[in-house]
Write an enzyme that holds these catalytic residues in place. Structure first.
Site, mmCIF file in Angstrom:
data_model
loop_
_atom_site.group_PDB
_atom_site.id
_atom_site.type_symbol
_atom_site.label_atom_id
_atom_site.label_comp_id
_atom_site.label_asym_id
_atom_site.label_seq_id
_atom_site.Cartn_x
_atom_site.Cartn_y
_atom_site.Cartn_z
ATOM 1 N N LYS A 141 -19.694 17.619 3.845
ATOM 2 C CA LYS A 141 -18.674 17.838 4.877
ATOM 3 C C LYS A 141 -18.446 16.564 5.674
ATOM 4 C CE LYS A 141 -15.823 19.938 7.586
ATOM 5 N NZ LYS A 141 -14.457 20.257 7.105
ATOM 6 N N SER A 178 0.843 -1.196 0.000
ATOM 7 C CA SER A 178 0.000 0.000 0.000
ATOM 8 C C SER A 178 0.883 1.253 0.000
ATOM 9 C CB SER A 178 -0.950 -0.032 1.204
ATOM 10 O OG SER A 178 -1.971 0.922 1.056
#
Length: 351
Positions: A232, A180
């Site tokens: 948000k 990763s």
């Protein structure tokens, strides 16, 4: 009188305690001020010299007197030749001859955590190397990381990009794992080395979050969250998540995955990115077949070979730790040791 005597004794003890406490506080404050003025320092280790010492020690135990005498004779001859060559190289370098530069291999260790906080030391180490290295030198990064936060490892990869931009050959060696975010860093290198059973890949993005909304409702607890901006907060731990929020969250994950794939493709264009960007991992022996690595070998073998033609130098930026951090680290190490013993005894964790 006896009362006054006892009171005076109590008062003296109290004053002594207060003064001792004040002295400890002053010592801690003084230590903190010193650390503030100098956060860390470079530690430079001559690995070539260490390897030479090991070789000398082994020969001392394995060779007989005659062989040792002959070996020492050869070493003296080589030392004289090297001294003569160094003087000639120094003269050429003084005359501006770049060919006289002794090649160096600079070694950096990066063992990354989830938030890649080690990047603060990495940037100092790379800066130090770039101040003295030339394109005749090489940088080896011994990398170990299972990944973590994308933006943090993106910064770490950008630090390695500085070496490439300076036209200095960059090699990354993976002895255990570069997955990763770890591979996000590794793919920047001109050459990637991997131990046979090291783990590489995991070119994917994962995000997971628990949701306690049902528990709150069951216990008649209301949760309110106020935001400005439609997205948000897409998913929340305590509120009731919506399908629209989930879709937006997945969209953001896919966008990050596309950025990750583009980064890998840019640095290793020979890869079949759709084949390797599935989130899978490969061992070193398999990783070379899919193009994730270039050579299957360990960093130890690479250093031993490089020491024959280059001066090998390890660079480490060591930060000064405060008292609180030292106590925290000691507690963490104790906990890890305790869990390790439990693991060995098969008392917790499935095998």
């Amino acid at each position: 009188m006896e009362f006054l005597y006892e009171y005076g004794l109590f008062f003296a003890k109290t004053i002594t305690f207060v003064l001792a406490f004040a002295a400890i506080i002053a010592l801690i404050a003084s230590s903190a001020m010193k650390q503030g003025s100098k956060k860390g320092e470079l530690e430079i280790t001559d690995i070539s010299e260490q390897l030479h010492d090991i070789e000398h020690e082994m020969n001392h135990h394995l060779l007989n007197k005659e062989q040792l005498k002959e070996k020492e004779k050869q070493e003296k001859k080589q030392a004289k030749e090297k001294e003569k060559a160094d003087k000639a190289a120094a003269k050429k370098q003084a005359d501006g001859d770049d060919l006289a530069h002794e090649p160096k291999l600079f070694v950096i260790d990066f063992k990354g955590s989830i938030d890649a906080k080690e990047v603060s030391s990495l940037r100092e180490e790379i800066t130090a190397i770039l101040l003295v290295a030339t394109d005749k030198d090489e940088v080896l990064v011994r990398l170990e990381s299972g990944g973590g936060m994308a933006h943090c490892y993106g910064l770490a990869a950008s630090q390695l990009e500085r070496i490439r931009q300076a036209k200095i050959p960059l090699t990354v060696s993976v002895d255990k794992v570069a997955a990763s975010g770890g591979y996000m860093m590794a793919c920047v290198a001109d050459k990637i080395l991997s131990a046979p059973f090291a783990i590489l890949g995991s070119i994917g993005v994962i995000a997971q979050i628990p949701n306690f909304n049902k528990i709150l409702k069951k216990n008649d607890v209301e949760f309110e969250q106020l935001t400005a901006g439609k997205y948000k907060r897409t998913l929340t731990m305590f509120g009731e998540n919506t399908d629209e929020g989930r879709e937006k969250f997945v969209e953001e994950i896919e966008e990050m995955h596309d950025l990750f794939k583009a980064h890998v493709s840019e640095n290793r264009p020979q890869l079949d990115i759709e084949k390797v960007a599935t989130g899978e991992t490969w061992s070193g022996k398999k990783a070379i077949d899919v193009g994730l690595v270039d050579v299957v070998t360990t960093s130890d073998d690479y250093l031993c070979q490089a020491s024959k033609t280059s001066k090998v130098i390890a660079i480490k930026y060591a930060t000064k730790k405060g008292l609180a951090e030292k106590f925290s680290k000691a507690a963490s190490l104790s906990a890890e040791s305790f869990l390790g013993k439990l693991w060995q005894n098969n008392r917790i964790f499935p095998s």
